[in-house]
Design an enzyme around this catalytic site. Structure first.
Site, short mmCIF file in Angstrom:
data_model
loop_
_atom_site.label_atom_id
_atom_site.label_comp_id
_atom_site.label_asym_id
_atom_site.label_seq_id
_atom_site.Cartn_x
_atom_site.Cartn_y
_atom_site.Cartn_z
N HIS A 153 0.96 -1.46 -0.34
CA HIS A 153 -0.26 0.02 -0.47
C HIS A 153 0.43 1.26 -0.48
O HIS A 153 0.15 2.39 0.51
CB HIS A 153 -0.92 0.14 1.28
CG HIS A 153 -1.37 -1.17 1.89
ND1 HIS A 153 -2.88 -1.70 0.96
CD2 HIS A 153 -1.60 -2.16 2.09
CE1 HIS A 153 -3.16 -2.64 1.75
NE2 HIS A 153 -2.22 -3.61 1.95
N SER A 274 15.61 21.66 -15.73
CA SER A 274 14.12 22.88 -16.19
C SER A 274 14.42 24.23 -16.88
O SER A 274 15.73 24.37 -15.98
CB SER A 274 13.52 23.06 -14.66
OG SER A 274 12.88 24.15 -14.48
N GLU A 287 10.09 8.84 -16.79
CA GLU A 287 8.88 9.15 -17.37
C GLU A 287 8.66 8.43 -18.69
O GLU A 287 7.41 8.48 -18.29
CB GLU A 287 8.48 10.83 -17.06
CG GLU A 287 8.89 11.73 -15.99
CD GLU A 287 9.44 12.34 -15.47
OE1 GLU A 287 8.02 13.65 -15.11
OE2 GLU A 287 9.96 12.93 -15.39
#
Ligand code: ARG
Length: 456
Positions: A153, A274, A287
């Site tokens: 979990h 970035s 990703e």
């Protein structure tokens, strides 16, 4: 090539919707190989003169050399790779080229080419997956003893070793490779000779062409041969499943690279910055591996839906089989290579992992187990007592191992003095030495077996 009964050429849009050459030119090597096997058989069987068969084979080699040197044309008028090759062959060797297509249809031709292509792709993907396994195994060996929290979990559950966690992915990739191998074994039958759908009246030798193209045998039913794309679906299913595994690993890298986790850091080579936030190091490759799996699953559903309503035998819808397979191959090959690169180079911050394992009361089960083993307490009762211990530690804001024996025995007098040592994360993982368990000795054993299986 088929204009005999037509007075006019196709409308421009008709030509465009019909053409597959922009994508099926990727089949050129397989198309040449299939044609060479076919024409050699025609010559041997006396269906075309031996000399013509040699002329055609040599011409095909010249076409192949041109493709190799300059690529394949994008001329939509040539419709597909099969027509393009035959028309170039005719330019090179003249009318004899017209004998190549005897006892063959583009339907069995494309089914053969495509199987050959998928087979090659499986071999390439398998080599990539093996390299990924090697990377996983070598990092697992390095971290057989490094402790991290194991989660259920996404809550800290029990301490595990990082090596064990990495070897879980080794197992997934092992199944992926065996799934591709199953697909390869099942698809390795040659449709060539099924002709358009019904077989042919010429005395062809299907065993010979099957053998020449390294298939195990010819396919059994001509209708099935030209209408079957199970091999492409098996391939896409295997690719989708493999990509799901890559995606789960990618997700963990993304999570672990985040500041709250801080379990890994990616080297510069595998990070991006970035344009506005100078502090950022983003795990874009992970990703994108996670993202690509969605597209690969999309390729599988695309072809399933293309096939589901088609009557026997060939329908032109089936020309749409190739883009999803090519796309899945490209995305998967890139994802495997990126994942291998990341696994090889990322830094595991074992101090952070250990601290997280120690912080999450993750040895609570060890306390309960000890009450069962040493004091003979039934497990359910031990579970309850341990719950009270966790509550006390939580209230004090300390770890389980920080509670004094007096504090522990105030909760239950059966808790003995050996408990503090048993509550360490190292003792916890060492204790889980059951077969397939997380103990360092088991990880080393799994690593040794894997190395043997990989031949390294
Ligand atoms: N370009 C076609 C394909 O990829 C080749 C088969 C064409 N067959 C036909 N009957 N028109 O499926």
């Amino acid at each position: 090539m088929w204009g005999g009964r037509f007075a006019e050429g196709p409308a421009a849009v008709m030509r465009e919707i019909n053409a597959s050459i922009p994508f099926d030119k990727r089949l050129w090597r397989q198309d040449i190989a299939g044609s060479k096997a076919h024409v050699a058989m025609l010559g041997k069987q006396g269906i075309v003169a031996e000399a013509d068969s040699v002329t055609i084979a040599e011409g095909l080699d010249r076409v192949a050399a041109e493709y190799e040197a300059h690529g394949v044309t994008d001329d939509l008028a040539l419709e597909d790779i099969h027509m393009a090759t035959e028309s170039r062959l005719a330019e090179l060797i003249g009318a004899t080229a017209g004998r190549l297509h005897t006892a063959r249809s583009r339907n069995d031709q494309v089914a053969t080419d495509f199987r050959l292509w998928v087979r090659d792709s499986i071999d390439a993907v398998d080599a990539g997956l093996k390299a990924l396994q090697q990377a996983l195994v070598s990092r697992a060996e390095e971290h057989a003893e490094s402790v991290m929290p194991g989660f259920t979990h996404l809550q800290a559950a029990q301490p595990v070793t990082l090596g064990h966690h990495l070897m879980a992915y080794y197992e997934m990739v092992r199944r992926d490779r065996s799934r591709f191998a199953d697909a390869r074994a099942r698809m390795n039958e040659c449709p060539l000779g099924a002709a358009a759908l019904a077989g042919t009246g010429f005395p062809i030798d299907r065993e010979a062409t099957a053998q020449a193209l390294a298939f195990d045998r010819p396919t059994a039913n001509s209708l099935d041969s030209v209408s079957d794309r199970d091999f492409a679906l098996d391939y896409l299913m295997s690719a989708a499943q493999a990509s799901l595994h890559l995606s789960r690993l990618a997700e963990e890298i993304v999570l672990w690279a985040s500041q709250p986790f801080g379990f890994v850091s990616l080297p510069d080579q595998w990070s991006t910055g970035s344009s506005i936030m100078p502090q950022k190091r983003n795990p874009d490759a992970a990703e994108l591996v996670r993202g690509h799996s969605g597209r690969i699953v999309g390729c599988l559903t695309s072809l399933m839906i293309t096939m589901k309503g088609l009557p026997l035998a060939y329908s032109k819808d089936m020309q749409d089989d190739k883009p999803p397979v090519f796309e899945a191959h490209d995305l998967l090959a890139l994802s495997i290579a990126a994942m291998t690169g990341m696994i090889e180079t990322l830094t595991f911050r074992t101090d952070r992992m250990r601290a997280a394992a120690e912080a999450g009361f993750s040895t609570a089960t060890d306390l309960a187990d000890r009450l069962v083993r040493v004091a003979g307490v039934p497990f359910r009762e031990a579970h309850h007592i341990t719950g009270a211990v966790v509550k006390t530690a939580e209230g004090k804001g300390c770890a389980l191992s920080d509670l004094s024996l007096a504090e522990l025995q105030a909760i239950d007098p059966r808790i003995d003095e050996g408990v503090q040592a048993a509550l360490s994360v190292d003792a916890s993982v060492a204790a889980r030495a059951s077969e397939g368990g997380t103990a360092p000795e088991r990880v080393r054993q799994a690593v040794a077996r894997a190395k043997e299986a990989l031949g390294s």
